[in-house]
Design a protein around this motif. Structure first.
Motif, mmCIF file in Angstrom:
data_model
loop_
_atom_site.group_PDB
_atom_site.id
_atom_site.type_symbol
_atom_site.label_atom_id
_atom_site.label_comp_id
_atom_site.label_asym_id
_atom_site.label_seq_id
_atom_site.Cartn_x
_atom_site.Cartn_y
_atom_site.Cartn_z
ATOM 1 N N LEU A 120 -9.567 -10.953 1.941
ATOM 2 C CA LEU A 120 -8.849 -10.539 2.851
ATOM 3 C C LEU A 120 -7.628 -10.072 2.724
ATOM 4 N N ALA A 121 -7.331 -9.358 0.816
ATOM 5 C CA ALA A 121 -5.985 -8.852 0.286
ATOM 6 C C ALA A 121 -6.278 -7.120 0.595
ATOM 7 N N LYS A 122 -5.485 -6.345 0.115
ATOM 8 C CA LYS A 122 -5.222 -5.184 0.373
ATOM 9 C C LYS A 122 -4.217 -4.904 -0.768
ATOM 10 N N ALA A 123 -4.389 -4.397 -1.718
ATOM 11 C CA ALA A 123 -3.424 -4.179 -3.202
ATOM 12 C C ALA A 123 -2.438 -3.120 -2.764
ATOM 13 N N ILE A 124 -1.566 -2.677 -3.410
ATOM 14 C CA ILE A 124 -0.344 -1.653 -3.046
ATOM 15 C C ILE A 124 0.492 -1.338 -3.939
ATOM 16 N N GLN A 125 1.128 -0.084 -4.141
ATOM 17 C CA GLN A 125 1.761 -0.392 -5.675
ATOM 18 C C GLN A 125 3.215 1.175 -4.780
#
Length: 884
Positions: free
Chosen positions: A65-70
């Motif tokens: 469900l999640a998307k990683a962002i930096q």
């Protein structure tokens, strides 16, 4: 102490000679803490908001469900985030490990706020903070009142009772203090001051005070800006609007310092990578410069912030339902509105077997909705057709029921459907009909950042008096010129942070919720003894100036009889203060037909927006029934409603012997000159003296607080003479300690900003007497500050919470205020004690034990044995720490 014996293999606890009432209280609280909330130590503030179990479900399915962002500090891109202010306060005070039991370390907390916000801005984030205005949107607020009462009972009242029923040695241990942790009541003031200080010099930070609840406002703001919402409330993955980018959990943030050399990277150009083995121990996250949570690593500049983003679209796709049906999903699973039932039964208990986990409940509801919609698309099966959203809700309820409908009472299913409809409608957000997005799309009017003047709900709260008509046209004309000035002044004060959101509940629903905190449960609640006399003036001033809601027709017996066990099935999810809800999204709005039902469910006075055309209306006849405000305060060992009749302001002024007021040509107090408003302000607090009026503004608040609590405690002792009431009175040394604490600026060299939890007890003694004095002070500060804001003189009486340290106050009290008066500013002590010389109690002597050595009597201080909390090792281990 508690004794233990074994009898036929059964462990039996023999309690000391407590009263039966105390034993029952302790067992009830322990049962509540240990069985109903097994993760209480991980979530000490324990306020669970949003859809039950959804936060747990998101974490369990994070990869899907999640998307990683930096967000690296080296990037030149600017990303907007909208921060849920109360989630931020709760999470940051918890992470900072600052002591809470002393009443709050507000100076250190302000430094934490500043550090986190500046770290966010350093990685290219434009920050928008949102704080709530009111608890609910006005549609059926009675749906949420029982939930709020239950949470206050669990998170404040029961913990206070457990604290004061535990021995002083046991309750001073770090474990006990962590498990009974509460949010200090003035943390909001300290946070707001720090944010405004930063915003005054940085254009990448803005503070918004919502028109209503913060959750829908935050998502609507994020939809307008194309921003993420940062918080700890699973409703943010249900709500949807415009270009909303998604939801970031506060406790999922990860700070890292980029390594200049990547060990083990090997030959990047080849097909293989060299792996180096080493016998050295693996470095900890702190040594590697990595930290999870809000607070970034100390002394680091080149930081990278990593987050996980959850979007409504991803969640809807996962359950195979339209995004617009997420509100229905949340209502069926259980939120703050669907969790109550007029049939005195938890709605969710009718949908789910007890052995189902929260994640399994989510999966069941999702598959049920998906199955109904899938069957409805099959044209050949006409019996599966769903003609409207109401049909969908009705079908869903029947599918989820674990009991046959024939076994249920008449009308019970209809009541459940109505409850689900109401709970779904709480997520509604009006669509934005404009074309401008980003910062340029904000402030379509001067009074609201998101709405035009004719649709913004906030002005309606300040114009109830204008909606009434009168037979006297001259009075109406005069009133119509005063009222626009009043609500513009109040709106401006609210938007700038000079009118507290808690005051908005008085105007919206005719209720008031004082901030409850640790206090002696055997004494009268300070919200009643210290705060109510001031609040009675606040109600009268607001009624005269802008008008309050009409008194309810029905009594509050239903609220008082509410069984709080109905909402005990709360999830170990989000942790914030009492606030939340609502939603909608882009595309086809499948919930649009429900809006017609919403209009039927709402009371006629719900539509209180104030278009410009309303300004010309006149005032109506005086209501036949006196108005009242329902206060929710502690009554014994529970939170209960108490009705306070709103008095006429002119009668209050006359009865209190106020001089300088004329009945002719009456002008509301907020519209009078500053000197007149200050005179009324000091008169209400019985502090209209020459010495006090000559004090500098930064010393006014501490003088008014001390004079008020000393006078109130003295009057209580006179009204009901007893030893207990006489012990409540302040001594001169305690008064000196308070003034030294308030004027010291909170600089205690022994207090660390972010202390690590150590194995030993707190260094400053935790005295029951000091705790009660602090409770009186905190309530007086908040009440007097509210009065100054209603009279629009708060800038003349700054509260300066951001300079205070509760631990300093307790330390000075433990030292009996030695030499405190010598360090006070010149004239402050005389101004505080003028006219109050007979109100102080005699100094209390410290009792010491006497023993005989060689026939001579000597004195020695009492020695307490250290007792470890939970030494018994069982669920009733806390009982082993109780002493007579």
């Amino acid at each position: 102490m508690v004794s233990k014996v074994q009898f036929n293999g059964t462990r039996i606890y023999i309690l000391p000679e407590f009263t039966l009432c105390n034993c029952i209280d302790i067992l009830r609280i322990l049962s509540s803490c240990l069985f109903r909330h097994p993760l209480i130590s991980a979530a000490p503030h324990g306020l669970v908001m949003g859809v039950h179990g959804l936060t747990t479900y998101l974490r369990e399915n994070q990869r899907i469900l999640a998307k990683a962002i930096q967000f690296p500090s080296s990037s030149t891109d600017v990303t907007s985030i909208v921060v849920d202010g109360w989630s931020f306060i709760y999470e940051l005070y918890e992470e900072s490990k600052l002591p809470w039991v002393y009443g709050g370390e507000y100076k250190a907390f302000s430094s934490c706020v500043e550090g986190v916000v500046k770290a966010w801005m350093a990685v290219g984030l434009r920050v928008y903070f949102v704080f709530d205005a009111i608890f609910w949107k006005g549609s059926a607020p009675e749906l949420k009142i029982p939930t709020l009462i239950s949470r206050l009972n669990h998170s404040i009242i029961e913990r206070s009772l457990l604290f004061f029923r535990t021995s002083e040695t046991s309750r001073s241990t770090p474990r006990f203090l962590h498990e009974t942790r509460m949010i200090p009541p003035l943390a909001y003031y300290a946070c707001l001051h720090a944010l405004y200080e930063i915003a005054s010099s940085e254009d990448t930070l803005q503070v918004h005070l919502a028109d209503e609840e913060g959750d829908p406002y935050a998502v609507e703001l994020a939809g307008r800006l194309g921003a993420f919402v940062v918080g700890n409330d699973s409703d943010f993955v249900i709500l949807n609007s415009g270009k909303y980018a998604g939801y970031i959990q506060l406790d999922d943030m990860l700070w890292a310092v980029p390594n200049s050399v990547d060990p083990g990277s090997g030959d990047e150009d080849g097909e293989f990578r060299i792996v180096k083995k080493t016998k050295a121990k693996k470095k900890s996250a702190a040594q590697q410069g990595i930290r999870r949570g809000l607070i970034p690593p100390e002394h680091s500049t080149d930081l990278t912030l990593s987050v996980s983003v959850y979007t409504p679209a991803a969640l809807a796709s996962h359950f195979k339902i339209p995004v617009t049906l997420l509100p229905l999903l949340g209502a069926l699973i259980g939120n703050d509105f669907s969790n109550q039932s007029s049939t005195q039964r938890n709605v969710q208990s009718l949908f789910f077997e007890r052995q189902l986990t929260l994640s399994q409940r989510l999966s069941r509801v999702g598959s049920t909705l998906s199955g109904i919609l899938s069957a409805a698309t099959q044209k050949r099966k006409a019996r599966h057709q769903v003609g409207s959203v109401m049909d969908l809700i009705d079908r869903s309820v029947h599918e989820l029921l674990i009991r046959p409908p024939s076994t249920m009472a008449s009308g019970e299913i209809d009541a459940i459907v109505d409850r689900i409809v109401n709970a779904t409608l709480q997520y509604a957000i009006d669509k934005y009909d404009g074309d401008t997005f980003g910062p340029d799309g904000l402030w379509p009017s001067k009074i609201c950042a998101l709405h035009r003047a004719e649709t913004c709900r906030l002005p309606g709260l300040f114009s109830r008096a204008l909606l009434l008509s009168t037979d006297n046209e001259a009075d109406a004309a005069e009133h119509n010129t005063q009222l626009p000035q009043l609500y513009l002044l109040y709106i401006s004060a609210y938007r700038s942070g000079h009118l507290q959101p808690k005051l908005m509940d008085i105007l919206n629903t005719g209720t008031f919720w004082p901030r409850l905190f640790l206090e002696n449960p055997d004494a009268e609640n300070v919200a009643r003894s210290i705060g109510r006399p001031i609040r009675e003036w606040i109600y009268a001033i607001l009624e005269d100036a802008v008008g309050l809601p009409e008194a309810p027709e029905e009594t509050d017996s239903e609220v008082e009889q509410f069984d709080t066990s109905q909402v005990d099935e709360e999830d170990e999810d989000e942790l914030i203060d009492v606030v939340e809800e609502e939603s909608e999204d882009d595309g086809t709005d499948l919930l649009a037909p429900l809006r017609g039902e919403l209009q039927k469910l709402r009371a006629p006075d719900e539509e209180s927006e104030i278009p410009a055309s309303v300004i010309s209306q006149s005032r109506s006849h005086i209501p036949p029934r006196p108005k009242c405000v329902i206060e929710y305060i502690r009554r014994g060992t529970r939170v209960a409603p108490e009705s306070v009749t709103v008095s006429d302001i002119s009668e209050l002024l006359v009865s209190s012997a106020f001089r300088g007021d004329s009945q002719e040509d009456w002008t509301p107090l907020p519209l009078r000159s500053t000197s007149e408003r200050m005179s009324v302000f000091l008169h209400i607090l019985h502090s209209r003296t020459v010495a006090l009026e000559e004090l500098p503004s930064e010393q006014l608040m501490c003088a008014l607080v001390l004079r008020w609590v000393v006078r109130v405690m003295h009057l209580r002792a006179i009204e009901s003479p007893s030893k207990e009431r006489e012990k409540e009175k302040w001594t001169r040394s305690e008064a000196g300690a308070f003034l030294a604490f308030y004027t010291s600026g909170g600089h205690d060299d022994n207090l660390r900003t972010m202390p690590d939890p150590g194995p030993g007890p707190e260094t400053t003694p935790i005295s029951s007497r000091s705790i009660q004095l602090m409770a009186q002070v905190l309530m007086a500060i908040e009440s007097i500050h509210h009065l100054s804001q209603v009279l629009l003189v708060s800038e003349r009486v700054p509260v300066r919470v951001h300079t205070l340290s509760g631990q300093t106050f307790h330390m000075l009290l433990a030292q009996k205020g030695l030499n405190c008066r010598d360090t006070l500013p010149v004239g402050l002590w005389d101004a505080c004690t003028e006219g109050l010389s007979d109100t102080f109690a005699e100094e209390r002597q410290v009792k010491v034990k006497k023993s005989k050595v060689n026939g001579k009597s000597i004195e020695r201080p009492p020695v307490r044995k250290a007792v470890r909390v939970g030494a018994a090792g069982g669920q009733f281990g806390l009982l082993a720490d109780l002493q007579v």
